[in-house]
Structures are given as structure tokens and as C-alpha cells.
Design a protein around this motif. Sequence first.
Motif, PDB file in Angstrom:
ATOM      1  N   ARG A   7       0.722  -1.329   0.045  1.00  0.00           N
ATOM      2  CA  ARG A   7      -0.130  -0.025  -0.051  1.00  0.00           C
ATOM      3  C   ARG A   7       0.807   1.442  -0.082  1.00  0.00           C
ATOM      4  O   ARG A   7       0.609   2.299  -0.595  1.00  0.00           O
ATOM      5  CB  ARG A   7      -0.956  -0.033   1.216  1.00  0.00           C
ATOM      6  CG  ARG A   7      -2.045  -1.053   1.158  1.00  0.00           C
ATOM      7  CD  ARG A   7      -3.059  -0.665   2.155  1.00  0.00           C
ATOM      8  NE  ARG A   7      -4.086  -1.800   2.102  1.00  0.00           N
ATOM      9  CZ  ARG A   7      -4.704  -2.319   2.836  1.00  0.00           C
ATOM     10  NH1 ARG A   7      -4.233  -2.358   4.391  1.00  0.00           N
ATOM     11  NH2 ARG A   7      -5.924  -3.453   2.901  1.00  0.00           N
ATOM     12  N   THR A  11       0.652   3.893  -2.858  1.00  0.00           N
ATOM     13  CA  THR A  11       0.366   5.247  -2.706  1.00  0.00           C
ATOM     14  C   THR A  11       1.479   6.136  -3.156  1.00  0.00           C
ATOM     15  O   THR A  11       0.987   7.290  -3.553  1.00  0.00           O
ATOM     16  CB  THR A  11      -0.141   5.567  -0.978  1.00  0.00           C
ATOM     17  OG1 THR A  11      -1.108   4.526  -0.882  1.00  0.00           O
ATOM     18  CG2 THR A  11      -0.334   6.940  -0.784  1.00  0.00           C
ATOM     19  N   SER A  12       2.635   5.741  -2.922  1.00  0.00           N
ATOM     20  CA  SER A  12       3.669   6.891  -3.245  1.00  0.00           C
ATOM     21  C   SER A  12       3.711   7.158  -4.603  1.00  0.00           C
ATOM     22  O   SER A  12       4.188   7.978  -5.215  1.00  0.00           O
ATOM     23  CB  SER A  12       4.951   6.300  -3.015  1.00  0.00           C
ATOM     24  OG  SER A  12       5.388   5.174  -3.551  1.00  0.00           O
ATOM     25  N   PHE A  14       0.645   5.967  -7.277  1.00  0.00           N
ATOM     26  CA  PHE A  14      -0.506   6.556  -7.793  1.00  0.00           C
ATOM     27  C   PHE A  14      -1.295   7.589  -6.974  1.00  0.00           C
ATOM     28  O   PHE A  14      -2.118   8.202  -7.578  1.00  0.00           O
ATOM     29  CB  PHE A  14      -1.399   5.249  -7.692  1.00  0.00           C
ATOM     30  CG  PHE A  14      -0.626   4.411  -8.851  1.00  0.00           C
ATOM     31  CD1 PHE A  14      -1.174   4.559 -10.460  1.00  0.00           C
ATOM     32  CD2 PHE A  14       0.197   3.394  -8.509  1.00  0.00           C
ATOM     33  CE1 PHE A  14      -0.510   3.717 -11.112  1.00  0.00           C
ATOM     34  CE2 PHE A  14       0.616   2.367  -9.489  1.00  0.00           C
ATOM     35  CZ  PHE A  14       0.249   2.797 -10.740  1.00  0.00           C
ATOM     36  N   LYS A  15      -0.845   7.850  -5.808  1.00  0.00           N
ATOM     37  CA  LYS A  15      -1.522   8.967  -4.981  1.00  0.00           C
ATOM     38  C   LYS A  15      -0.214   9.923  -4.675  1.00  0.00           C
ATOM     39  O   LYS A  15       0.636  10.302  -5.323  1.00  0.00           O
ATOM     40  CB  LYS A  15      -2.273   8.471  -4.038  1.00  0.00           C
ATOM     41  CG  LYS A  15      -3.473   7.573  -4.486  1.00  0.00           C
ATOM     42  CD  LYS A  15      -4.274   6.996  -3.512  1.00  0.00           C
ATOM     43  CE  LYS A  15      -5.452   6.242  -4.197  1.00  0.00           C
ATOM     44  NZ  LYS A  15      -6.260   5.653  -2.986  1.00  0.00           N
ATOM     45  N   THR A  16      -0.197  10.200  -3.113  1.00  0.00           N
ATOM     46  CA  THR A  16       0.865  10.821  -2.550  1.00  0.00           C
ATOM     47  C   THR A  16       1.246  10.303  -1.405  1.00  0.00           C
ATOM     48  O   THR A  16       0.263   9.950  -0.592  1.00  0.00           O
ATOM     49  CB  THR A  16       0.292  12.559  -2.307  1.00  0.00           C
ATOM     50  OG1 THR A  16      -0.055  13.236  -3.718  1.00  0.00           O
ATOM     51  CG2 THR A  16       1.293  13.133  -1.720  1.00  0.00           C
ATOM     52  N   GLY A  17       2.586  10.226  -0.965  1.00  0.00           N
ATOM     53  CA  GLY A  17       2.788   9.523   0.229  1.00  0.00           C
ATOM     54  C   GLY A  17       4.297   9.096  -0.002  1.00  0.00           C
ATOM     55  O   GLY A  17       4.939   9.211  -1.130  1.00  0.00           O
ATOM     56  N   TYR A  48      -7.338   3.166 -13.954  1.00  0.00           N
ATOM     57  CA  TYR A  48      -6.452   4.092 -13.870  1.00  0.00           C
ATOM     58  C   TYR A  48      -6.059   4.751 -15.208  1.00  0.00           C
ATOM     59  O   TYR A  48      -5.161   5.152 -15.694  1.00  0.00           O
ATOM     60  CB  TYR A  48      -4.971   3.478 -13.314  1.00  0.00           C
ATOM     61  CG  TYR A  48      -5.281   3.114 -12.053  1.00  0.00           C
ATOM     62  CD1 TYR A  48      -5.504   3.802 -10.994  1.00  0.00           C
ATOM     63  CD2 TYR A  48      -5.435   1.657 -11.564  1.00  0.00           C
ATOM     64  CE1 TYR A  48      -5.623   3.399  -9.781  1.00  0.00           C
ATOM     65  CE2 TYR A  48      -5.868   1.194 -10.529  1.00  0.00           C
ATOM     66  CZ  TYR A  48      -5.751   2.089  -9.379  1.00  0.00           C
ATOM     67  OH  TYR A  48      -5.892   1.712  -8.142  1.00  0.00           O
ATOM     68  N   LEU A  51      -5.183   8.400 -15.679  1.00  0.00           N
ATOM     69  CA  LEU A  51      -3.904   8.935 -15.315  1.00  0.00           C
ATOM     70  C   LEU A  51      -2.962   9.028 -16.491  1.00  0.00           C
ATOM     71  O   LEU A  51      -2.772   8.330 -17.350  1.00  0.00           O
ATOM     72  CB  LEU A  51      -3.023   7.837 -14.169  1.00  0.00           C
ATOM     73  CG  LEU A  51      -4.206   7.752 -12.909  1.00  0.00           C
ATOM     74  CD1 LEU A  51      -3.529   6.508 -12.072  1.00  0.00           C
ATOM     75  CD2 LEU A  51      -4.255   8.992 -12.086  1.00  0.00           C
ATOM     76  N   ILE A  56       3.069   8.788 -13.995  1.00  0.00           N
ATOM     77  CA  ILE A  56       3.088   7.803 -13.031  1.00  0.00           C
ATOM     78  C   ILE A  56       4.624   7.115 -13.276  1.00  0.00           C
ATOM     79  O   ILE A  56       5.108   6.799 -12.142  1.00  0.00           O
ATOM     80  CB  ILE A  56       2.216   6.629 -13.451  1.00  0.00           C
ATOM     81  CG1 ILE A  56       0.733   7.384 -13.069  1.00  0.00           C
ATOM     82  CG2 ILE A  56       2.221   5.370 -12.771  1.00  0.00           C
ATOM     83  CD1 ILE A  56       0.459   7.815 -11.520  1.00  0.00           C
ATOM     84  N   LYS A  59       7.024   9.151 -11.097  1.00  0.00           N
ATOM     85  CA  LYS A  59       6.585   8.981  -9.851  1.00  0.00           C
ATOM     86  C   LYS A  59       7.221   7.532  -9.312  1.00  0.00           C
ATOM     87  O   LYS A  59       7.727   7.377  -8.350  1.00  0.00           O
ATOM     88  CB  LYS A  59       5.062   8.815  -9.214  1.00  0.00           C
ATOM     89  CG  LYS A  59       4.999  10.484  -9.350  1.00  0.00           C
ATOM     90  CD  LYS A  59       3.162  10.594  -9.003  1.00  0.00           C
ATOM     91  CE  LYS A  59       3.382  10.382  -7.435  1.00  0.00           C
ATOM     92  NZ  LYS A  59       1.581  10.532  -7.271  1.00  0.00           N
TER      93      LYS A  59
END
Length: 79
Positions: A7, A11-12, A14-17, A48, A51, A56, A59
Amino acid sequence: MELHCAREVFTSIFKTGAVTKKCCGELKVLGKVCHDAFVKKTLEDPIYKNLSESAIVKKSTKTWNTCALVIDISPSSSA
């Protein structure tokens, strides 16, 4: 890879983290080929489709390279 680490990595990318040192270690065990295959396969999912693939990939590379700095693995040569 433990679920919470999967996760974190997801998250890092596909999202932010951020990814913890422990989870960077688990990512190292999987290796760069597996990491790249995971990202590619996830991008194939219709969920997705909206996106930016290039964003991606950037990232994904950043996540791998950040983990490479945290633990002793080779950074990615691709941008």
C-alpha cells in the motif's frame, strides 16, 4: 511484500505518500523488474486510464530512487 508495504509503494506512485525504510527494504527484495511490472500492469487497469502514464512512470522512478538512497540498491538509470 507485506500488505501495508504494498500500500505504501502504491500510494507513493499513484497518489501521494512516502515509503518507509522497512518497506523500501521489501521493495528491494522484489527488485526493479518486479516494481516496473507492477506499475505497468496497474496502468493497464481501466480504473487508472485517466492517469498520465508519463507522470506515473516519473513517480515510480522517484519512488525507486528514493528507496535506493535509503537502502543500498542501484538507482534507476531511466527518467
